[in-house]
Enzyme design. Structure first.
Site, PDB file in Angstrom:
ATOM      1  N   GLU A   1       0.722  -1.032  -0.019  1.00  0.00           N
ATOM      2  CA  GLU A   1       0.075  -0.006  -0.047  1.00  0.00           C
ATOM      3  C   GLU A   1       0.829   1.186   0.056  1.00  0.00           C
ATOM      4  O   GLU A   1       0.871   2.118   0.832  1.00  0.00           O
ATOM      5  CB  GLU A   1      -0.974  -0.057   1.259  1.00  0.00           C
ATOM      6  CG  GLU A   1      -1.840  -1.068   0.990  1.00  0.00           C
ATOM      7  CD  GLU A   1      -3.132  -1.298   2.000  1.00  0.00           C
ATOM      8  OE1 GLU A   1      -2.856  -0.716   3.272  1.00  0.00           O
ATOM      9  OE2 GLU A   1      -3.980  -1.828   1.872  1.00  0.00           O
TER      10      GLU A   1
ATOM     11  N   GLU B   1      -5.174  -8.377  -1.527  1.00  0.00           N
ATOM     12  CA  GLU B   1      -5.636  -8.343  -0.232  1.00  0.00           C
ATOM     13  C   GLU B   1      -7.292  -8.219  -0.455  1.00  0.00           C
ATOM     14  O   GLU B   1      -7.592  -7.195  -1.277  1.00  0.00           O
ATOM     15  CB  GLU B   1      -4.964  -7.320   0.706  1.00  0.00           C
ATOM     16  CG  GLU B   1      -3.938  -7.400   1.287  1.00  0.00           C
ATOM     17  CD  GLU B   1      -3.529  -6.312   2.189  1.00  0.00           C
ATOM     18  OE1 GLU B   1      -4.477  -5.708   2.793  1.00  0.00           O
ATOM     19  OE2 GLU B   1      -2.196  -6.137   2.342  1.00  0.00           O
TER      20      GLU B   1
HETATM   21  C1  BGP Z   1      -4.272  -3.280   4.692  1.00  0.00           C
HETATM   22  C2  BGP Z   1      -2.900  -3.828   5.312  1.00  0.00           C
HETATM   23  C3  BGP Z   1      -2.869  -4.903   6.140  1.00  0.00           C
HETATM   24  C4  BGP Z   1      -4.085  -5.251   6.634  1.00  0.00           C
HETATM   25  C5  BGP Z   1      -5.373  -4.820   6.219  1.00  0.00           C
HETATM   26  C6  BGP Z   1      -6.671  -4.984   7.063  1.00  0.00           C
HETATM   27  O1  BGP Z   1      -4.191  -2.004   4.809  1.00  0.00           O
HETATM   28  O2  BGP Z   1      -2.175  -3.865   3.977  1.00  0.00           O
HETATM   29  O3  BGP Z   1      -1.616  -5.011   6.584  1.00  0.00           O
HETATM   30  O4  BGP Z   1      -4.156  -5.778   8.050  1.00  0.00           O
HETATM   31  O5  BGP Z   1      -5.162  -3.652   5.543  1.00  0.00           O
HETATM   32  O6  BGP Z   1      -6.613  -3.627   7.847  1.00  0.00           O
HETATM   33  P1  BGP Z   1      -6.881  -3.764   9.436  1.00  0.00           P
HETATM   34  O7  BGP Z   1      -5.795  -4.797   9.832  1.00  0.00           O
HETATM   35  O8  BGP Z   1      -6.673  -2.579   9.987  1.00  0.00           O
HETATM   36  O9  BGP Z   1      -8.286  -4.135   9.586  1.00  0.00           O
END
Ligand code: BGP
Length: 484
Positions: A190, A382
């Site tokens: 990201e 993701e």
């Molecule tokens: C993205 C990241 C991850 C992740 C996911 C979910 O921004 O790349 O590392 O964890 O989001 O976010 P969160 O864990 O804050 O719910």
């Protein structure tokens, strides 16, 4: 390796899961690892109404280093000690790709050490071997929200040009060590985090100094330069491997047909495409140059460096997609929560318990938009559903997660089959529960596998399959034909 387009999902389509070192490994000070920015993320109980402090100053860092407390990312989900069991579970799930990150500070504890830490190199070597034994293609992120802390303290983070060379030395080390065993790499998780959350994204300590804004943009420019340089290195060291970029999807809709809303949404969207424009097309867009100029900032890269960025663009584009965003010119519209940034609530969409809108069609839109714009193979690096899970009769019934994933996979299949988008991989965040990136909570769970730890770290760490485990197994086995 080429990705050919055909009707339906290619038989080589990669079904997988994604994770990050700082959220799952734990063992933050074992086997020679140095401290990272993630090791300072302190748990904040949401019920107190407090929010975690995202931008840390050098004073905050000194204070946090000296303090005892609940630092969940230091313990993760204990993957460092349980990776064999976890990868065996991924094998049983049937995934054909597993994205994880290497923690730079496990390889170079201070970021600038003369020689790499063999114990760190060996750990990831074993993880890669375990994946390959389970017929899982490793997909590796070089930097996922865990800059070595010494880089922040001693160099001022990514705003310092020297960090480009240090990162390059790290990347070359792991490329050489794992050459021939890893087909897919990506540079910065990201990368838009560099501007949104500079401490986490670019290892930049917060300061009130007038140069802070210039430092964040310079930090981003250095990451973009580093991406180009390590892409060229990978092509020399491991010519069969591919390098991708990784953006958080900020697909933004106008709140209404009011041209003011449309104009705002256009600006939000191009700010989101900025990173991929540079990493995939090799150009800094005109609007961004003008914007920097207006703020009295500039791109402090040489002509040669800009030429390198133009020459060494990525092989594929990856992005995380959780939700869509809304732009409204009316400041009174309610501000919602979201991935990396907030926005205006979308009245047409339901939300998760963390206030993230649920928009499967948005994934189809995002895929089409990306493909129309860049014509490069796409990886969804993701996508997932964060929720509180409860153990009932020894398992977890998670119909909401299944429903979220089912709808998003259907949108992905429609984009490929009906719209002709070349998407070659879908990676679910995260196959096994781990610490949340944004809130450091353990209770915000995404996995097909429940991990018996709570927000304080109490629990056995046992791995328990949820209902969604068997469901995803079926999706993979049928190559997406059976969504249950
Ligand atoms: C993205 C990241 C991850 C992740 C996911 C979910 O921004 O790349 O590392 O964890 O989001 O976010 P969160 O864990 O804050 O719910």
């Amino acid at each position: 390796m080429t990705h050919t387009q055909s009707a339906g999902l290619n038989r080589k389509f990669l079904w997988g899961g994604a994770s990050a070192a700082n959220q799952m490994e734990g063992a933050f000070d074992e086997a020679g690892k140095g401290l990272t920015t993630a090791d300072l993320a302190v748990f904040v109980d949401k019920t107190t109404g407090q929010k975690p402090k995202k931008e840390l100053s050098l004073e905050d860092i000194a204070e946090l280093k000296a303090r005892d407390g609940n630092f969940p990312k230091r313990r993760g989900n204990d993957f460092f000690h349980r990776y064999e069991e976890d990868i065996a579970l991924l094998g049983e799930l049937g995934v054909t790709a597993y994205r994880f990150s290497i923690s730079w500070a496990r390889i170079f504890p201070n970021g600038d050490d003369a020689t790499p830490n063999e114990a760190g190199l060996q750990f990831y070597s074993e993880v890669i071997d375990a994946c390959r034994r389970a017929n899982i293609e490793p997909v590796i992120t070089l930097s996922h929200f865990d800059t070595p802390l010494a880089i922040v303290e001693n160099y001022g983070g990514w705003s310092n040009r020297k960090v480009v060379d240090l990162f390059r030395a790290y990347a070359q080390t792991v490329f050489r060590r794992y050459a021939g065993r890893v087909a897919y790499w990506m540079t910065f998780n990201e990368i838009n985090a560099a501007l949104e959350i500079p401490f986490k994204g670019a290892g930049l300590a917060f300061s009130n100094s007038p140069s802070y804004e210039a430092d964040t943009h310079r930090g981003l420019h250095h990451q973009l330069l580093a991406s180009a340089l390590v892409t060229s290195d990978l092509r020399e060291i491991s010519p069969d491997a591919q390098m991708g970029c990784m953006d958080a999807s900020f697909l933004t809709y106008p709140y209404s047909s009011d041209p003011e809303d449309v104009w705002l949404a256009l600006n939000e969207n191009r700010a989101y495409y900025l990173y991929t424009d540079i990493q995939a097309l090799g150009v800094f867009p005109a609007w961004y140059r003008k914007d920097l100029e207006r703020r009295g900032l500039s791109i402090e890269l040489t002509e040669d460096e800009l030429a390198l960025i133009k020459e060494h663009t990525v092989d594929y584009i990856s992005f995380s997609y959780y939700m869509s965003f809304v732009a409204s010119a009316d400041p009174s519209r309610q501000k919602g929560e979201g991935n990396l940034k907030g926005g205006v609530d979308n009245p047409y969409l339901p939300q998760t318990d963390w206030g993230w809108s649920i928009d499967p069609l948005g994934l189809r839109i995002a895929l089409n938009d990306m493909y129309d714009r860049y014509r490069l193979p796409l990886m969804i690096s993701e996508n997932g559903f964060g929720a509180v899970d409860k153990i009932v009769d020894g398992t977890v019934h998670d119909p909401d997660r299944i429903s979220y994933l089912r709808q998003h996979i259907a949108a992905l299949i429609a984009a490929v089959e009906e719209d002709g988008v070349d998407c070659f991989a879908y990676l679910v965040w995260s196959p096994i529960d781990m610490i949340s990136a944004g809130t450091s909570e353990m209770k915000k769970r995404y996995g097909f596998v429940y991990v018996d730890f709570d927000d304080t770290g109490a629990g056995s760490g046992a791995r328990i399959k949820k209902d969604s485990f068997a469901w995803y197994q079926k999706v993979i086995a049928s190559n997406g034909a059976d969504l249950g």
